[in-house]
Design a protein around this motif. Structure first.
Motif, PDB file in Angstrom:
ATOM      1  N   ASP A  49       0.894  -1.069  -0.058  1.00  0.00           N
ATOM      2  CA  ASP A  49       0.098  -0.013  -0.102  1.00  0.00           C
ATOM      3  C   ASP A  49       0.832   1.279   0.089  1.00  0.00           C
ATOM      4  O   ASP A  49       0.674   2.236  -0.766  1.00  0.00           O
ATOM      5  CB  ASP A  49      -0.986   0.067   1.172  1.00  0.00           C
ATOM      6  CG  ASP A  49      -1.814   1.231   1.207  1.00  0.00           C
ATOM      7  OD1 ASP A  49      -2.584   1.541   0.111  1.00  0.00           O
ATOM      8  OD2 ASP A  49      -2.088   1.715   2.164  1.00  0.00           O
ATOM      9  N   LYS A  51       3.839   1.552  -0.996  1.00  0.00           N
ATOM     10  CA  LYS A  51       4.515   1.682  -2.513  1.00  0.00           C
ATOM     11  C   LYS A  51       3.690   2.156  -3.369  1.00  0.00           C
ATOM     12  O   LYS A  51       3.826   3.302  -4.375  1.00  0.00           O
ATOM     13  CB  LYS A  51       4.900   0.087  -2.964  1.00  0.00           C
ATOM     14  CG  LYS A  51       6.298  -0.204  -2.141  1.00  0.00           C
ATOM     15  CD  LYS A  51       6.809  -1.485  -2.802  1.00  0.00           C
ATOM     16  CE  LYS A  51       7.998  -2.089  -2.359  1.00  0.00           C
ATOM     17  NZ  LYS A  51       8.211  -3.319  -2.868  1.00  0.00           N
ATOM     18  N   ARG A  52       2.488   1.837  -3.547  1.00  0.00           N
ATOM     19  CA  ARG A  52       1.280   2.336  -4.265  1.00  0.00           C
ATOM     20  C   ARG A  52       0.972   3.874  -3.951  1.00  0.00           C
ATOM     21  O   ARG A  52       1.105   4.568  -5.160  1.00  0.00           O
ATOM     22  CB  ARG A  52      -0.017   1.433  -4.296  1.00  0.00           C
ATOM     23  CG  ARG A  52      -1.095   1.811  -4.976  1.00  0.00           C
ATOM     24  CD  ARG A  52      -2.421   1.410  -4.823  1.00  0.00           C
ATOM     25  NE  ARG A  52      -3.057   1.547  -3.465  1.00  0.00           N
ATOM     26  CZ  ARG A  52      -3.547   2.637  -3.128  1.00  0.00           C
ATOM     27  NH1 ARG A  52      -3.596   3.844  -3.848  1.00  0.00           N
ATOM     28  NH2 ARG A  52      -3.794   2.585  -1.708  1.00  0.00           N
ATOM     29  N   ARG A  53       0.980   4.187  -2.685  1.00  0.00           N
ATOM     30  CA  ARG A  53       0.757   5.507  -2.507  1.00  0.00           C
ATOM     31  C   ARG A  53       1.976   6.496  -2.864  1.00  0.00           C
ATOM     32  O   ARG A  53       1.737   7.503  -3.342  1.00  0.00           O
ATOM     33  CB  ARG A  53       0.517   5.796  -0.937  1.00  0.00           C
ATOM     34  CG  ARG A  53      -0.868   5.202  -0.457  1.00  0.00           C
ATOM     35  CD  ARG A  53      -1.081   5.061   0.953  1.00  0.00           C
ATOM     36  NE  ARG A  53      -1.120   6.687   1.538  1.00  0.00           N
ATOM     37  CZ  ARG A  53      -1.095   6.911   2.602  1.00  0.00           C
ATOM     38  NH1 ARG A  53      -0.844   5.901   3.468  1.00  0.00           N
ATOM     39  NH2 ARG A  53      -1.162   8.129   2.947  1.00  0.00           N
ATOM     40  N   GLU A  55       4.035   5.951  -5.508  1.00  0.00           N
ATOM     41  CA  GLU A  55       4.070   6.079  -6.982  1.00  0.00           C
ATOM     42  C   GLU A  55       2.919   7.200  -7.226  1.00  0.00           C
ATOM     43  O   GLU A  55       3.218   8.099  -8.248  1.00  0.00           O
ATOM     44  CB  GLU A  55       3.739   4.696  -7.729  1.00  0.00           C
ATOM     45  CG  GLU A  55       4.782   3.939  -7.554  1.00  0.00           C
ATOM     46  CD  GLU A  55       4.392   2.408  -8.063  1.00  0.00           C
ATOM     47  OE1 GLU A  55       2.969   1.912  -8.490  1.00  0.00           O
ATOM     48  OE2 GLU A  55       5.228   1.508  -8.032  1.00  0.00           O
ATOM     49  N   LEU A  56       1.832   7.117  -6.529  1.00  0.00           N
ATOM     50  CA  LEU A  56       0.742   8.091  -6.767  1.00  0.00           C
ATOM     51  C   LEU A  56       1.367   9.552  -6.757  1.00  0.00           C
ATOM     52  O   LEU A  56       0.975  10.484  -7.256  1.00  0.00           O
ATOM     53  CB  LEU A  56      -0.535   7.901  -6.059  1.00  0.00           C
ATOM     54  CG  LEU A  56      -1.327   6.410  -6.566  1.00  0.00           C
ATOM     55  CD1 LEU A  56      -2.367   6.335  -5.567  1.00  0.00           C
ATOM     56  CD2 LEU A  56      -1.853   6.882  -7.796  1.00  0.00           C
ATOM     57  N   LEU A  57       1.889   9.854  -5.351  1.00  0.00           N
ATOM     58  CA  LEU A  57       2.633  11.034  -5.178  1.00  0.00           C
ATOM     59  C   LEU A  57       3.487  11.681  -5.982  1.00  0.00           C
ATOM     60  O   LEU A  57       3.828  12.488  -6.447  1.00  0.00           O
ATOM     61  CB  LEU A  57       3.249  10.817  -3.730  1.00  0.00           C
ATOM     62  CG  LEU A  57       2.158  10.827  -2.418  1.00  0.00           C
ATOM     63  CD1 LEU A  57       2.768  10.595  -1.195  1.00  0.00           C
ATOM     64  CD2 LEU A  57       1.542  12.216  -2.238  1.00  0.00           C
ATOM     65  N   GLU A  58       4.365  10.358  -6.419  1.00  0.00           N
ATOM     66  CA  GLU A  58       5.553  10.762  -7.487  1.00  0.00           C
ATOM     67  C   GLU A  58       4.844  11.429  -8.821  1.00  0.00           C
ATOM     68  O   GLU A  58       5.420  12.221  -9.323  1.00  0.00           O
ATOM     69  CB  GLU A  58       6.254   9.709  -7.786  1.00  0.00           C
ATOM     70  CG  GLU A  58       7.277   9.247  -6.912  1.00  0.00           C
ATOM     71  CD  GLU A  58       8.053   8.075  -6.819  1.00  0.00           C
ATOM     72  OE1 GLU A  58       7.814   7.152  -7.847  1.00  0.00           O
ATOM     73  OE2 GLU A  58       9.030   7.785  -6.396  1.00  0.00           O
ATOM     74  N   GLY A  59       3.511  10.743  -9.471  1.00  0.00           N
ATOM     75  CA  GLY A  59       2.882  11.184 -10.375  1.00  0.00           C
ATOM     76  C   GLY A  59       2.352  12.684 -10.106  1.00  0.00           C
ATOM     77  O   GLY A  59       2.474  13.569 -11.038  1.00  0.00           O
ATOM     78  N   ASP A  60       1.738  12.830  -8.928  1.00  0.00           N
ATOM     79  CA  ASP A  60       1.391  14.093  -8.958  1.00  0.00           C
ATOM     80  C   ASP A  60       2.369  15.276  -8.846  1.00  0.00           C
ATOM     81  O   ASP A  60       2.221  16.398  -9.213  1.00  0.00           O
ATOM     82  CB  ASP A  60       0.600  14.209  -7.260  1.00  0.00           C
ATOM     83  CG  ASP A  60      -0.678  13.340  -7.269  1.00  0.00           C
ATOM     84  OD1 ASP A  60      -1.387  12.961  -8.401  1.00  0.00           O
ATOM     85  OD2 ASP A  60      -1.118  13.051  -6.168  1.00  0.00           O
ATOM     86  N   GLU A  62       5.121  15.132 -10.536  1.00  0.00           N
ATOM     87  CA  GLU A  62       5.243  15.531 -11.814  1.00  0.00           C
ATOM     88  C   GLU A  62       4.476  16.305 -12.714  1.00  0.00           C
ATOM     89  O   GLU A  62       4.816  17.458 -13.369  1.00  0.00           O
ATOM     90  CB  GLU A  62       5.541  14.188 -12.585  1.00  0.00           C
ATOM     91  CG  GLU A  62       6.792  13.299 -12.184  1.00  0.00           C
ATOM     92  CD  GLU A  62       6.684  11.805 -13.017  1.00  0.00           C
ATOM     93  OE1 GLU A  62       5.883  11.818 -13.810  1.00  0.00           O
ATOM     94  OE2 GLU A  62       7.549  10.993 -12.808  1.00  0.00           O
TER      95      GLU A  62
END
Length: 96
Positions: A49, A51-53, A55-60, A62
């Motif tokens: 969970d 790791k998924r969060r 990755e979402l934060l890294e996308g945000d 960017e």
């Protein structure tokens, strides 16, 4: 080795073992043993969970970085427009 000798060794080991377990080194070893993952204490679901969060934060981040870059370019454009449109001297009378 006789039974008396064996009993004497065991009798002497008990206080030594008690001193080691009650010492700071014994406590540190106990804490480390508690932290070791066992099938009942594994947190694979939590790690997945997180790791998924992440990755979402890294996308945000960017997306926000692209937005900031775009805003910076727009601000520079507006500043150049304002500098280029410096106040012009009034026209001479009759030259309208």
């Amino acid at each position: 080795m006789s039974i008396v000798g064996l009993a004497l060794i065991i009798a002497l080991c008990i206080p030594i073992l008690a001193l080691v377990v009650d010492s700071p080194i014994g406590r540190a070893i106990a804490k480390r043993m508690e932290r070791l993952p066992t099938p009942g204490t594994r947190r694979d679901d939590e790690v997945t969970d997180l790791k998924r969060r992440l990755e979402l934060l890294e996308g945000d981040v960017e997306i926000l970085q692209a937005s900031v870059t775009q805003l910076r370019e727009q601000t520079e454009f507006v500043q150049r427009l304002m500098e280029d449109t410096a106040p012009r001297p009034p026209l001479a009378p009759g030259r309208e």
